[in-house]
Design an enzyme around this catalytic site. Sequence first.
Site, PDB file in Angstrom:
ATOM      1  N   ALA A 151     -22.996 -16.883  -1.486  1.00 25.89           N
ATOM      2  CA  ALA A 151     -21.530 -16.856  -1.514  1.00 25.89           C
ATOM      3  C   ALA A 151     -20.927 -18.245  -1.640  1.00 25.89           C
ATOM      4  O   ALA A 151     -19.797 -18.400  -2.119  1.00 25.89           O
ATOM      5  CB  ALA A 151     -21.003 -16.179  -0.253  1.00 25.89           C
ATOM      6  N   THR A 178     -21.856  -6.166  -7.409  1.00 26.85           N
ATOM      7  CA  THR A 178     -22.063  -6.859  -6.145  1.00 26.85           C
ATOM      8  C   THR A 178     -23.552  -6.920  -5.828  1.00 26.85           C
ATOM      9  O   THR A 178     -24.397  -6.587  -6.674  1.00 26.85           O
ATOM     10  CB  THR A 178     -21.224  -6.211  -5.021  1.00 26.85           C
ATOM     11  OG1 THR A 178     -21.293  -7.023  -3.848  1.00 26.85           O
ATOM     12  CG2 THR A 178     -21.672  -4.795  -4.713  1.00 26.85           C
ATOM     13  N   LYS A 226     -25.768  -9.348  -9.089  1.00 23.34           N
ATOM     14  CA  LYS A 226     -24.916 -10.332  -9.781  1.00 23.34           C
ATOM     15  C   LYS A 226     -25.694 -11.231 -10.749  1.00 23.34           C
ATOM     16  O   LYS A 226     -25.203 -11.534 -11.841  1.00 23.34           O
ATOM     17  CB  LYS A 226     -24.168 -11.197  -8.761  1.00 23.34           C
ATOM     18  CG  LYS A 226     -23.085 -10.463  -7.993  1.00 23.34           C
ATOM     19  CD  LYS A 226     -22.369 -11.426  -7.057  1.00 23.34           C
ATOM     20  CE  LYS A 226     -21.283 -10.732  -6.269  1.00 23.34           C
ATOM     21  NZ  LYS A 226     -20.531 -11.688  -5.422  1.00 23.34           N
TER      22      LYS A 226
END
EC number: 1.1.1.25
Length: 285
Positions: free
Chosen positions: A140, A71, A75
């Site tokens: 995201a 995370t 990443k």
Amino acid sequence: MGDSRETFGPKAFVTGFPIKHSRSPLIHGYWLKTLGLPGSYRAHEVAPEAFADFIASLKDGSSGFAGGNVTIPHKELAFRLADRPDALSQELGASNTLWLEDDLLHATNTDGRGFTANLDERHPGWDRHDTAVIFGAGGASRAIIQAVRDRGFKTIHVVNRTVGRARELADRFGPKVHAHPAGALAEVMKGAGLFINTTSLGMDGEAAPQLDFTPLTADAVVTDIVYVPLKTPLLAQAQEQGFPIVDGLGMLLHQAVPGFEKWFGKRPVVDAALRALIIADMEAH
């Protein structure tokens, strides 16, 4: 004294910096217990400057891990250091799931699959529409744009305060993706059947702007990747205006499924008991 099953079987991890608030150990621990499998899954904090060495220890076997989740902020580097990143990771430039296979470190990104699986579970038929609005252009949003495009949406509007960030995503993901400034939100919502908030607006109870969702189609679905609180201010507004809503918790749960299957050999199920377990943990903290 820990469960003796933790001593044997594959060992997996979640790593980030910081990582102490991760709920991934709860999720995977629940599955290991309910499936009766040997193995363990734990949080393993790694600072950015130590991450390359950690990946080297994973590759040479000295870490003892079969793989794990990655995370923030690791990443992108996980993708670059993997031996065999898959096509999803390559397009995103980021990986969140690693596993050893044939002495090589493989990588994928399960965020998009988690997002679509959550909608499939909570609101089947969400993908019958062809136009989506994605609010926010942060990290995201990449996996979500990819997943929505790959499910057949023909037009994806990315709306962001800084339109340059949205343009970068349009350039990355192709002609179906269109970039817009925040002021264009009401206009691009017209006729869209899916609204996705990928911003942190409303996270941890913060105030969020009032949005008018009525330009959406009457049966449009509104979803948020934020899951603390479970019903964000944006979701509450959409529900008050008569739209079906899907919270972001299921994305967290479903994105964990592929990795668990890789490390422990069985495909787990996201069930009501797991969801209740995580909600109880959220309420306790």
